[in-house]
Design an enzyme around this catalytic site. Structure first.
Site, PDB file in Angstrom:
ATOM      1  N   HIS A   1       0.671  -1.327   0.110  1.00 13.70           N
ATOM      2  CA  HIS A   1      -0.033   0.093   0.127  1.00 13.70           C
ATOM      3  C   HIS A   1       0.778   1.050   0.014  1.00 13.70           C
ATOM      4  O   HIS A   1       0.311   2.363  -0.406  1.00 13.70           O
ATOM      5  CB  HIS A   1      -1.081   0.130   1.119  1.00 13.70           C
ATOM      6  CG  HIS A   1      -0.747   0.358   2.437  1.00 13.70           C
ATOM      7  ND1 HIS A   1      -0.451  -0.541   3.362  1.00 13.70           N
ATOM      8  CD2 HIS A   1      -0.487   1.571   3.076  1.00 13.70           C
ATOM      9  CE1 HIS A   1       0.021  -0.109   4.462  1.00 13.70           C
ATOM     10  NE2 HIS A   1      -0.176   1.252   4.440  1.00 13.70           N
TER      11      HIS A   1
ATOM     12  N   ASP B   1       1.316  -7.629   2.213  1.00 16.35           N
ATOM     13  CA  ASP B   1       1.332  -6.302   1.997  1.00 16.35           C
ATOM     14  C   ASP B   1       2.638  -5.923   1.864  1.00 16.35           C
ATOM     15  O   ASP B   1       3.140  -5.123   2.839  1.00 16.35           O
ATOM     16  CB  ASP B   1       0.530  -5.435   3.240  1.00 16.35           C
ATOM     17  CG  ASP B   1       0.215  -4.037   2.752  1.00 16.35           C
ATOM     18  OD1 ASP B   1       0.910  -3.614   1.869  1.00 16.35           O
ATOM     19  OD2 ASP B   1      -0.469  -3.465   3.429  1.00 16.35           O
TER      20      ASP B   1
ATOM     21  N   SER C   1       3.971   2.439   8.514  1.00 13.20           N
ATOM     22  CA  SER C   1       3.813   1.166   7.405  1.00 13.20           C
ATOM     23  C   SER C   1       5.121   1.097   6.587  1.00 13.20           C
ATOM     24  O   SER C   1       5.523   1.886   6.284  1.00 13.20           O
ATOM     25  CB  SER C   1       2.721   1.558   6.643  1.00 13.20           C
ATOM     26  OG  SER C   1       1.433   1.065   7.061  1.00 13.20           O
TER      27      SER C   1
HETATM   28  N1  ARG Z   1      -4.908   0.846   7.676  1.00 18.49           N
HETATM   29  C1  ARG Z   1      -3.594   0.754   6.920  1.00 18.49           C
HETATM   30  C2  ARG Z   1      -3.100   2.183   7.207  1.00 18.49           C
HETATM   31  O1  ARG Z   1      -3.736   3.230   7.827  1.00 18.49           O
HETATM   32  C3  ARG Z   1      -3.626   0.138   5.738  1.00 18.49           C
HETATM   33  C4  ARG Z   1      -4.215   1.296   4.747  1.00 18.49           C
HETATM   34  C5  ARG Z   1      -4.166   0.791   3.263  1.00 18.49           C
HETATM   35  N2  ARG Z   1      -5.366   0.098   3.153  1.00 18.49           N
HETATM   36  C6  ARG Z   1      -6.533   0.323   2.914  1.00 18.49           C
HETATM   37  N3  ARG Z   1      -7.527  -0.648   2.599  1.00 18.49           N
HETATM   38  N4  ARG Z   1      -6.990   1.625   2.581  1.00 18.49           N
HETATM   39  O2  ARG Z   1      -2.265   2.863   6.401  1.00 18.49           O
HETATM   40  N1  ASP Z   2      -1.486   1.577   7.816  1.00 17.29           N
HETATM   41  C1  ASP Z   2      -0.527   2.509   8.583  1.00 17.29           C
HETATM   42  C2  ASP Z   2       0.090   3.164   7.724  1.00 17.29           C
HETATM   43  O1  ASP Z   2       0.141   3.200   6.650  1.00 17.29           O
HETATM   44  C3  ASP Z   2      -0.028   2.032  10.018  1.00 17.29           C
HETATM   45  C4  ASP Z   2      -1.047   2.342  10.981  1.00 17.29           C
HETATM   46  O2  ASP Z   2      -1.701   3.172  11.113  1.00 17.29           O
HETATM   47  O3  ASP Z   2      -0.876   1.236  11.855  1.00 17.29           O
HETATM   48  O4  ASP Z   2       1.148   3.795   8.114  1.00 17.29           O
END
Ligand code: ARG
Ligand code: ASP
Length: 732
Positions: free
Chosen positions: A104, A240, A664
């Site tokens: 991502h 990921d 991330s």
């Molecule tokens: N929750 C994770 C973060 O905050 C992954 C985000 C990417 N995935 C998504 N479905 N948007 O970045």
């Molecule tokens: N998914 C988040 C990121 O892209 C990580 C988190 O918020 O725990 O940095």
């Protein structure tokens, strides 16, 4: 749960003990325990402040020292971590600049190289040779080579009775002087950033590399398996990850893209371990957490979760419902809006989890209790009045802030993020402002550029969806914007009429827009003057820049000043306690253990997931849970090779490391400092860790590096890359 009481008691005892020269090991053990307790609050340490986490590291069973993580004198593990393209983290895993980050995080790049013939998003990408690695203009990574605590120098001559403006100009002067005097190489940069709301300052010596090429990515059915449904959730089954490479000039220095650049040779890179992790094992997350606010008073946390989050959640919910309606029935639309949907859904879901977690962890009561203890401690130093004064002033300021903060959120959400038509209007607005100085000449230059991006924008979206979003967001603006913040043309015009006006605007008509941008300047100026859709947009944006934003920042400045005092008092109340500053996008290290959790009464989550679980979730043809045939075949034939563990392949695991957005792509290390995982998310129940970290339910989610290697090997046949990665414990 009154852990602070124990802490206070120990604190008292330690003070007495340390004035007596006795060295009982029991007391030392107690001291170690005590030294670790403060980490209950915030656990993202500044790597150069080794004294703050020294004990924690020793206690945790680490087979290395703090200086292995960070050493200003010689290469250490910080030289293997980079901030990736501003918002993520990545780790070096080879002597030739190979970078491991999340799918991502690399998604934009992967997408930009994808065409119908070469659909790297769908099918994955594996560069066969260096020549096949794909450049990404604009992409960059940043190393942190040295960190200095420069508090004394920055605050030199600054006194408490200065007003904010002169304080700041004083600080700016000191920082400028400092930047000139700190040692750095010609290709390095120095940034100085405040911590603890300006009670401390750190200087960072950084190096930014700008030739970053895409090396590998799994099919997105693996890289974002589970997509929005599984996002922020456990159990998780996502691969990921993606791979990039840093290129440098012939001297190994940063350089703009050139085909003559060569792979960068790092000072340090992570040894990859295929040993895996077990329950209770130490994990170390090294990365660039973006933003946390752990030091806020309970009052403010109540306001954020009770007043601010519901507004944002509600607006996003409406936008998502609109998109859902179209995406369910139309595949072309689904494809076009998947990315926007994911972006909106990400924080929509996060804020919902945050509110739940604050309730579940009893955060408000715990914070209030902490405030009482602080006051009690300060009373002993004769500072209780000062503390109460600051706290009351803070509460008043936050209360005054509320309407303008809500206005700002309504504008940003309804007037921009969830509103593609308004985003387009914004681009025209920016252009209009640019032309105010440059006039007709500037128009010549700018028009072609804007025309190109507009054409892409029209193609990227669907008129029906954008219009429906616009209509919904118009309702939101009318309903939710606090009194006095919505321009007359919006409040005084019926929602239907607003939508009608926009329907006829050049902003929503590709042909009109194109004609306008290929015509002459006079024409363009006239259109901007007379188009009623654009006039509304301009009024809304002017209202934001002219009123909402300045008022917000004025109040936020007061908040900053008071928070600086508030945090300083907290630190003065507990002088022996180790405090870590809130995340602010700078390099941090956080320690945790592999650990499951109880999401609800009667339910326990194991901290590991496997390939069997991936297959259990498989839904043929589904946009979130489909799988590549190659993976199904491998599963069918149990063709796991050396990646087999207990009859399956490890996929994801959980830990107690304190992380946030920006973490991330962070490398996850074991006790020996070897890379065992890749951080990518947190669990839903624990997303309040940005406001209040509770070790009982806050968990970070990581990809097991063995899953990454398995996918590279069995699906990607990326032998070249596997050979390049230095694999420890090569099981053959
Ligand atoms: N929750 C994770 C973060 O905050 C992954 C985000 C990417 N995935 C998504 N479905 N948007 O970045
Ligand atoms: N998914 C988040 C990121 O892209 C990580 C988190 O918020 O725990 O940095």
């Amino acid at each position: 749960m009154r852990i602070f009481e124990i802490f206070l008691f120990l604190n008292e005892m330690m003070r007495k003990i340390f004035s007596i020269p006795v060295k009982f090991t029991a007391f030392i053990a107690l001291y170690l325990w005590w030294a670790e307790l403060p980490a209950q609050q915030i656990r993202m340490w500044v790597p150069s402040d080794t004294r703050d986490y020294y004990y924690q590291l020793q206690e945790s069973g680490a087979q290395m020292k703090a200086v292995d993580l960070f050493d200003a004198q010689k290469p250490s593990l910080n030289d293997a971590v980079v901030q990736f393209n501003g918002g993520c983290t990545a780790g070096l895993i080879s002597g030739q600049g190979l970078l491991l980050t999340n799918h991502h995080c690399g998604y934009g790049a992967i997408q930009s190289h994808s065409t119908l013939e070469h659909n790297y998003v769908k099918d994955g990408f594996w560069a066969g040779t260096l020549d096949d690695e794909l450049p990404n203009p604009g992409m960059y990574v940043t190393f942190v080579r040295a960190i200095y605590d420069v508090t004394d120098k920055v605050l030199q001559g600054v006194s408490d009775d200065m007003d904010e403006a002169s304080r700041q100009s004083h600080i700016d002067k000191n920082i400028n002087r400092l930047k000139r005097t700190l040692p750095k190489k010609s290709w390095q940069e120095i940034t100085v950033k405040p911590a603890f709301y300006g009670n401390k300052y750190y200087a960072y010596v950084t190096e930014t590399y700008k030739d970053i090429r895409l090396v590998g990515a799994p099919p997105s059915a693996i890289g974002k398996f589970g997509a929005d449904t599984d996002n922020w959730m456990w159990p998780r089954h996502s691969g990921d990850f993606s791979l990039f490479r840093i290129y440098a000039d012939r001297n190994n220095r940063p350089a703009e893209y050139s085909k003559d650049n060569v792979p960068y040779h790092p000072e340090k890179y992570f040894q990859v371990s295929t040993e895996g992790v077990s329950r209770r094992d130490l994990i170390i997350v090294y990365g660039f957490p973006g933003r946390t606010r752990e030091y806020l008073p309970a009052f403010r946390v109540r306001q954020i979760t009770g007043r601010i989050n519901p507004v944002r959640i509600g607006i996003r919910e409406r936008a998502l419902r609109v998109m859902d309606g179209f995406m369910h029935t139309n595949d072309t639309i689904k494809l076009k809006y998947t990315a926007l949907y994911a972006r909106i859904a990400n924080y929509w879901k996060k804020w919902k989890g945050e509110n739940l977690g604050i309730r579940r962890s009893d955060a408000l009561a715990n914070k209030e209790y902490w405030e009482q203890l602080t006051e009690k401690e300060l009373a002993k130093q004769g500072k209780a009045d000062e503390y109460r004064e600051v706290k009351t002033a803070l509460e008043n300021t936050f209360r005054d802030l509320e309407p303008v903060e809500i206005a700002r959120n309504v504008f940003i959400e309804a007037g921009y993020l969830n509103n593609p038509w308004m985003q387009r209007a914004f681009a025209v607005y920016e252009m209009e402002r640019g032309l105010q100085k440059g006039g007709a000449d500037a128009f010549e230059r700018e028009a072609a550029k804007t025309a190109r991006s507009m054409e892409a924008d029209f193609q990227k979206g669907d008129r029906r969806v954008n219009k429906a979003l616009f209509a919904a967001m118009t309702d939101v603006l009318k309903e939710k914007m606090p009194r006095g913040f919505l321009p007359e043309v919006w409040s005084g015009t019926a929602a239907d009429d607003i939508v009608k006006a926009w329907d006829q605007s050049f902003l929503t008509d590709a042909a009109k827009m194109k004609k306008l941008l290929s015509g002459d300047f006079k024409h363009f100026e006239n259109a901007l003057k007379n188009d009623s859709g654009y006039k509304m947009a301009r009024a809304l944006i002017n209202g934001f820049y002219g009123k909402i934003n300045p008022e917000y920042h004025k109040r936020m400045e007061q908040v900053q000043t008071l928070m600086r005092k508030y945090v300083r008092l907290q630190m003065q109340a507990f002088p022996r306690m180790h405090f870590a500053p809130d995340a602010n996008g700078t390099l941090r290290v956080s320690f945790g253990r592999v650990e499951g959790y109880e999401p609800r009464d009667g339910v326990y989550y194991e901290p590991f997931s496997t390939l069997d679980g991936v297959i259990e979730k498989y839904i043929p043809g589904d946009y979130e849970f489909d799988l590549p045939k190659a993976l199904l075949d491998i599963y069918e034939h149990k063709d796991y090779g050396k990646w087999e563990v207990n009859g399956t392949v490890p996929v994801n695991f959980l830990g107690t490391a304190h992380t946030t957005g920006g973490n991330s792509g962070s490398p996850v290390l074991n006790a020996k400092g070897e890379l065992v995982g890749l951080n990518f998310d947190r669990v839903w129940e624990g997303t309040m860790s940005d406001l209040y970290y509770d070790p009982a339910i806050c968990r970070n989610i990581m990809v097991d590096v063995r899953y990454i290697l398995f996918i590279m090997d069995k699906l990607g046949h990326a032998t070249r890359l596997l050979d390049e990665i230095n694999l420890e414990n090569h099981q053959q």
